[in-house]
Scaffold this motif. Structure first.
Motif, mmCIF file in Angstrom:
data_model
loop_
_atom_site.group_PDB
_atom_site.id
_atom_site.type_symbol
_atom_site.label_atom_id
_atom_site.label_comp_id
_atom_site.label_asym_id
_atom_site.label_seq_id
_atom_site.Cartn_x
_atom_site.Cartn_y
_atom_site.Cartn_z
ATOM 1 N N GLY A 32 55.039 -34.057 10.107
ATOM 2 C CA GLY A 32 54.134 -33.996 8.703
ATOM 3 C C GLY A 32 53.051 -34.746 8.917
ATOM 4 N N TRP A 33 53.189 -35.924 9.170
ATOM 5 C CA TRP A 33 51.969 -36.795 9.346
ATOM 6 C C TRP A 33 50.921 -36.221 10.366
ATOM 7 N N LEU A 34 51.262 -35.494 11.455
ATOM 8 C CA LEU A 34 50.449 -34.826 12.204
ATOM 9 C C LEU A 34 49.942 -33.550 11.782
ATOM 10 N N ALA A 35 50.586 -32.916 10.935
ATOM 11 C CA ALA A 35 50.097 -31.531 10.030
ATOM 12 C C ALA A 35 48.902 -31.753 9.438
ATOM 13 N N HIS A 36 48.431 -32.833 8.991
ATOM 14 C CA HIS A 36 47.101 -32.946 8.127
ATOM 15 C C HIS A 36 46.063 -33.023 9.349
ATOM 16 N N PRO A 37 45.889 -33.772 10.152
ATOM 17 C CA PRO A 37 44.786 -34.009 11.105
ATOM 18 C C PRO A 37 44.575 -32.603 11.925
ATOM 19 N N LEU A 38 45.817 -32.385 12.306
ATOM 20 C CA LEU A 38 45.782 -30.981 13.423
ATOM 21 C C LEU A 38 45.362 -29.769 12.604
ATOM 22 N N SER A 39 45.856 -29.591 11.226
ATOM 23 C CA SER A 39 45.452 -28.488 10.434
ATOM 24 C C SER A 39 43.760 -28.325 10.183
ATOM 25 N N VAL A 40 43.308 -29.727 10.109
ATOM 26 C CA VAL A 40 41.923 -29.622 9.779
ATOM 27 C C VAL A 40 41.002 -29.388 11.071
ATOM 28 N N GLN A 41 41.747 -29.957 12.263
ATOM 29 C CA GLN A 41 40.940 -29.625 13.328
ATOM 30 C C GLN A 41 41.058 -28.293 13.922
ATOM 31 N N ALA A 42 42.132 -27.464 13.373
ATOM 32 C CA ALA A 42 42.354 -26.034 13.778
ATOM 33 C C ALA A 42 41.563 -25.033 12.927
#
Length: 160
Positions: A32-42
């Protein structure tokens, strides 16, 4: 007298482990913590969590809680005896719900925590609804474990 407990009889199922639930929750927290930065990058924008997620999880928790209560009454009442295959199905359902909700709750909590220091426009909205979903998922975990525990029968039970 020995303080050692005898091994459980063959054919028994051990209760769900709190350690396993905690590990799954921590795994969900990291994801869940990684979902934020990864979704913004993707994709350029992070997902929005709104009222349906906590509402649905709350509904599942209430349904599981009611199911656990009915199961407990059926197991204890000789007149409304629960058939063994139904008890096993309910036990599996409760355990699966607890495992899935543990990951989901951790994921929503991690996603909420990833927005705490953000100055983005919808940051507070995401924190509130993700946090609410995490709490509702915790309720699903508790009710899933209660459903699993409600399926227990005594070893002296002649139909066990």
């Amino acid at each position: 007298m020995s303080d050692e407990r005898p091994p459980p009889p063959a054919g028994t199922i051990r209760p769900v482990s709190p350690v396993r639930l905690a590990v799954l929750g921590i795994l969900g927290l990291v994801l869940g913590w990684l979902a934020h930065p990864l979704s913004v990058q993707a994709g350029g924008s992070a997902p929005v969590v709104a009222w349906p997620q906590p509402l649905l999880l709350g509904f599942v928790a209430v349904a599981l809680g009611r199911f656990a209560w009915d199961t407990r009454v059926s197991v204890r009442d000789r007149a409304r005896r629960l058939e063994p295959h139904r008890a096993v199905n309910r036990l599996a359902f409760g355990r699966a719900a607890a495992y899935v909700a543990s990951v989901l709750g951790g994921g929503y909590a991690g996603y909420a925590l990833s927005w705490v220091d953000s100055r983005a426009e919808l940051a507070l909205h995401r924190v509130v609804w993700s946090g609410s979903a995490a709490v509702a998922a915790l309720a699903v975990v508790v009710c899933g474990v209660l459903l699993e525990r409600a399926c227990r029968v005594g070893l002296d039970d002649d139909e066990a």
